[in-house]
Design a protein around this motif. Structure first.
Motif, PDB file in Angstrom:
ATOM      1  N   TRP A 110      66.941  74.796  18.892  1.00 43.75           N
ATOM      2  CA  TRP A 110      65.646  74.275  18.660  1.00 43.75           C
ATOM      3  C   TRP A 110      65.473  74.067  17.103  1.00 43.75           C
ATOM      4  CZ3 TRP A 110      62.379  71.847  21.337  1.00 43.75           C
ATOM      5  CH2 TRP A 110      61.902  72.078  22.705  1.00 43.75           C
ATOM      6  N   ALA A 111      66.316  74.740  16.361  1.00 44.36           N
ATOM      7  CA  ALA A 111      66.059  74.469  15.080  1.00 44.36           C
ATOM      8  C   ALA A 111      66.881  73.109  14.634  1.00 44.36           C
ATOM      9  CB  ALA A 111      66.804  75.695  14.203  1.00 44.36           C
ATOM     10  N   THR A 112      67.986  72.920  15.421  1.00 40.52           N
ATOM     11  CA  THR A 112      68.864  71.586  15.134  1.00 40.52           C
ATOM     12  C   THR A 112      68.008  70.444  15.605  1.00 40.52           C
ATOM     13  OG1 THR A 112      70.710  72.771  15.475  1.00 40.52           O
ATOM     14  CG2 THR A 112      70.857  70.396  15.826  1.00 40.52           C
ATOM     15  N   ASN A 113      67.425  70.730  16.685  1.00 41.24           N
ATOM     16  CA  ASN A 113      66.520  69.547  17.308  1.00 41.24           C
ATOM     17  C   ASN A 113      65.335  68.969  16.404  1.00 41.24           C
ATOM     18  OD1 ASN A 113      65.568  67.843  19.037  1.00 41.24           O
ATOM     19  ND2 ASN A 113      64.260  69.318  20.387  1.00 41.24           N
ATOM     20  N   LEU A 114      64.719  70.203  15.668  1.00 37.42           N
ATOM     21  CA  LEU A 114      63.562  70.060  14.617  1.00 37.42           C
ATOM     22  C   LEU A 114      64.241  69.568  13.669  1.00 37.42           C
ATOM     23  CD1 LEU A 114      60.518  70.478  14.743  1.00 37.42           C
ATOM     24  CD2 LEU A 114      60.752  72.505  13.617  1.00 37.42           C
ATOM     25  N   ARG A 115      65.197  69.775  13.188  1.00 37.12           N
ATOM     26  CA  ARG A 115      65.839  69.020  12.012  1.00 37.12           C
ATOM     27  C   ARG A 115      66.032  67.555  12.071  1.00 37.12           C
ATOM     28  NH1 ARG A 115      69.116  74.031  11.863  1.00 37.12           N
ATOM     29  NH2 ARG A 115      68.524  75.418  10.353  1.00 37.12           N
ATOM     30  N   LEU A 116      66.493  67.092  13.408  1.00 33.89           N
ATOM     31  CA  LEU A 116      66.635  65.780  13.559  1.00 33.89           C
ATOM     32  C   LEU A 116      65.391  64.943  13.795  1.00 33.89           C
ATOM     33  CD1 LEU A 116      69.333  66.034  16.425  1.00 33.89           C
ATOM     34  CD2 LEU A 116      69.753  65.274  14.119  1.00 33.89           C
ATOM     35  N   LEU A 117      64.314  65.892  14.132  1.00 33.84           N
ATOM     36  CA  LEU A 117      62.907  65.314  14.053  1.00 33.84           C
ATOM     37  C   LEU A 117      62.001  65.461  12.930  1.00 33.84           C
ATOM     38  CD1 LEU A 117      61.586  66.567  17.555  1.00 33.84           C
ATOM     39  CD2 LEU A 117      62.408  64.298  17.103  1.00 33.84           C
ATOM     40  N   ALA A 118      62.755  66.099  11.845  1.00 31.86           N
ATOM     41  CA  ALA A 118      61.842  66.309  10.478  1.00 31.86           C
ATOM     42  C   ALA A 118      61.186  65.027  10.171  1.00 31.86           C
ATOM     43  CB  ALA A 118      62.594  67.106   9.750  1.00 31.86           C
ATOM     44  N   PRO A 119      61.985  63.950   9.752  1.00 28.53           N
ATOM     45  CA  PRO A 119      61.509  62.772   9.067  1.00 28.53           C
ATOM     46  C   PRO A 119      60.388  62.176   9.832  1.00 28.53           C
ATOM     47  CG  PRO A 119      63.958  62.611   9.106  1.00 28.53           C
ATOM     48  CD  PRO A 119      63.611  63.795  10.063  1.00 28.53           C
ATOM     49  N   THR A 120      60.400  62.158  11.094  1.00 27.99           N
ATOM     50  CA  THR A 120      59.331  61.572  11.978  1.00 27.99           C
ATOM     51  C   THR A 120      58.262  62.519  11.766  1.00 27.99           C
ATOM     52  OG1 THR A 120      60.915  60.831  13.480  1.00 27.99           O
ATOM     53  CG2 THR A 120      58.662  60.877  14.193  1.00 27.99           C
ATOM     54  N   LEU A 121      58.267  63.705  11.853  1.00 34.83           N
ATOM     55  CA  LEU A 121      57.241  65.091  11.691  1.00 34.83           C
ATOM     56  C   LEU A 121      56.375  64.902  10.362  1.00 34.83           C
ATOM     57  CD1 LEU A 121      55.819  67.065  13.391  1.00 34.83           C
ATOM     58  CD2 LEU A 121      57.704  68.627  12.426  1.00 34.83           C
ATOM     59  N   VAL A 122      57.456  64.634   9.390  1.00 30.57           N
ATOM     60  CA  VAL A 122      57.034  64.611   8.010  1.00 30.57           C
ATOM     61  C   VAL A 122      56.089  63.157   7.892  1.00 30.57           C
ATOM     62  CG1 VAL A 122      57.520  63.649   5.827  1.00 30.57           C
ATOM     63  CG2 VAL A 122      58.637  65.621   6.656  1.00 30.57           C
ATOM     64  N   ALA A 123      56.400  62.217   8.437  1.00 28.68           N
ATOM     65  CA  ALA A 123      55.505  61.057   8.365  1.00 28.68           C
ATOM     66  C   ALA A 123      54.125  61.299   9.174  1.00 28.68           C
ATOM     67  CB  ALA A 123      56.406  59.685   9.240  1.00 28.68           C
ATOM     68  N   ARG A 124      54.210  61.975  10.537  1.00 24.90           N
ATOM     69  CA  ARG A 124      53.198  62.037  11.201  1.00 24.90           C
ATOM     70  C   ARG A 124      52.065  63.068  10.275  1.00 24.90           C
ATOM     71  NH1 ARG A 124      54.224  64.385  17.078  1.00 24.90           N
ATOM     72  NH2 ARG A 124      55.428  62.267  17.103  1.00 24.90           N
ATOM     73  N   LEU A 125      52.606  63.911   9.586  1.00 31.14           N
ATOM     74  CA  LEU A 125      51.698  65.077   9.030  1.00 31.14           C
ATOM     75  C   LEU A 125      51.138  64.397   7.682  1.00 31.14           C
ATOM     76  CD1 LEU A 125      54.051  68.073   8.883  1.00 31.14           C
ATOM     77  CD2 LEU A 125      51.832  67.933  10.170  1.00 31.14           C
ATOM     78  N   ASN A 126      51.976  63.216   7.099  1.00 35.58           N
ATOM     79  CA  ASN A 126      51.286  62.817   5.753  1.00 35.58           C
ATOM     80  C   ASN A 126      50.167  61.892   6.403  1.00 35.58           C
ATOM     81  OD1 ASN A 126      52.598  63.921   3.962  1.00 35.58           O
ATOM     82  ND2 ASN A 126      54.379  62.538   3.977  1.00 35.58           N
ATOM     83  N   GLU A 127      50.444  61.096   7.549  1.00 33.65           N
ATOM     84  CA  GLU A 127      49.452  60.327   8.155  1.00 33.65           C
ATOM     85  C   GLU A 127      48.140  61.019   8.346  1.00 33.65           C
ATOM     86  OE1 GLU A 127      48.948  58.340  12.328  1.00 33.65           O
ATOM     87  OE2 GLU A 127      50.906  57.724  11.444  1.00 33.65           O
TER      88      GLU A 127
END
Length: 186
Positions: free
Chosen positions: A131-148
């Motif tokens: 799950w840590a590896t999976n979330l690292r791959l999703l991190a750029p998308t998640l950062v964009a969503r959080l900043n939105e």
């Protein structure tokens, strides 16, 4: 002549052109008005002294002013603005809404631990390395969503950590001075 004589001024002992001097009733009215004004002035001073002793100052009346109580939401918003806590409070809201933001599946396995306001880094702990590896791959998308959601630049980076290793404890089978299994390999 028509039988009418011009109206004569009665002789009252006054000099023509001067205002008549006040009589007894007029003098009483003037004295009463002066006494009322003095009493009002003394009362205002006494009232101000009394309020100053009480520490109250002037009291709020029928009209709203800055001393009136305010709603809890307004008071908290004002406090957050005055102290500059808007971003940490918003990130705290994100931590509360974590399942809505990342989805229920990810939220079961990954939990936000802390937010560093100075570096704008969100630290997330996952329960497995997969799950840590999976979330690292999703991190750029998640950062964009959080900043939105929070505003541009609120989160610059997400640090993802896997499960923490159990704490090594001293026990009867542990050699004194040993640093663990790593010291036997090199």
């Amino acid at each position: 002549m028509s039988g009418q004589e011009p109206a004569r001024e009665k002789d009252s002992g006054q000099i023509p052109g001067k205002a008549p001097e006040p009589s007894g009733v007029d003098l009483a009215r003037v004295a009463l008005r002066a006494a009322r004004e003095q009493a009002r002035a003394r009362g205002d001073v006494a009232q101000q002294k009394k309020q100053a002793r009480r520490g109250g100052g002037l009291r709020s009346g029928a009209r709203a002013d800055g001393r009136d109580p305010m709603a809890l939401g307004s008071a908290i918003s004002r406090l957050l603005t005055e102290r500059g806590w808007e971003t940490p409070a918003a990130v705290g809201g994100v931590m509360g809404r974590w399942p809505e933001i990342v989805g229920a599946d990810v939220a079961k396995h990954c939990v936000p631990e802390k937010y560093d306001e100075d570096e704008r880094v969100l630290v997330v702990r996952c329960d497995s390395t997969a799950w840590a590896t999976n979330l690292r791959l999703l991190a750029p998308t998640l950062v964009a969503r959080l900043n939105e959601d929070l505003g541009h630049g609120a989160v610059k980076l997400i640090k993802v950590y896997g499960p923490s290793a159990p704490v090594r404890r001293y026990g009867p089978l542990r050699a004194p001075g040993s640093t663990g299994p790593g010291d036997t390999y090199g």
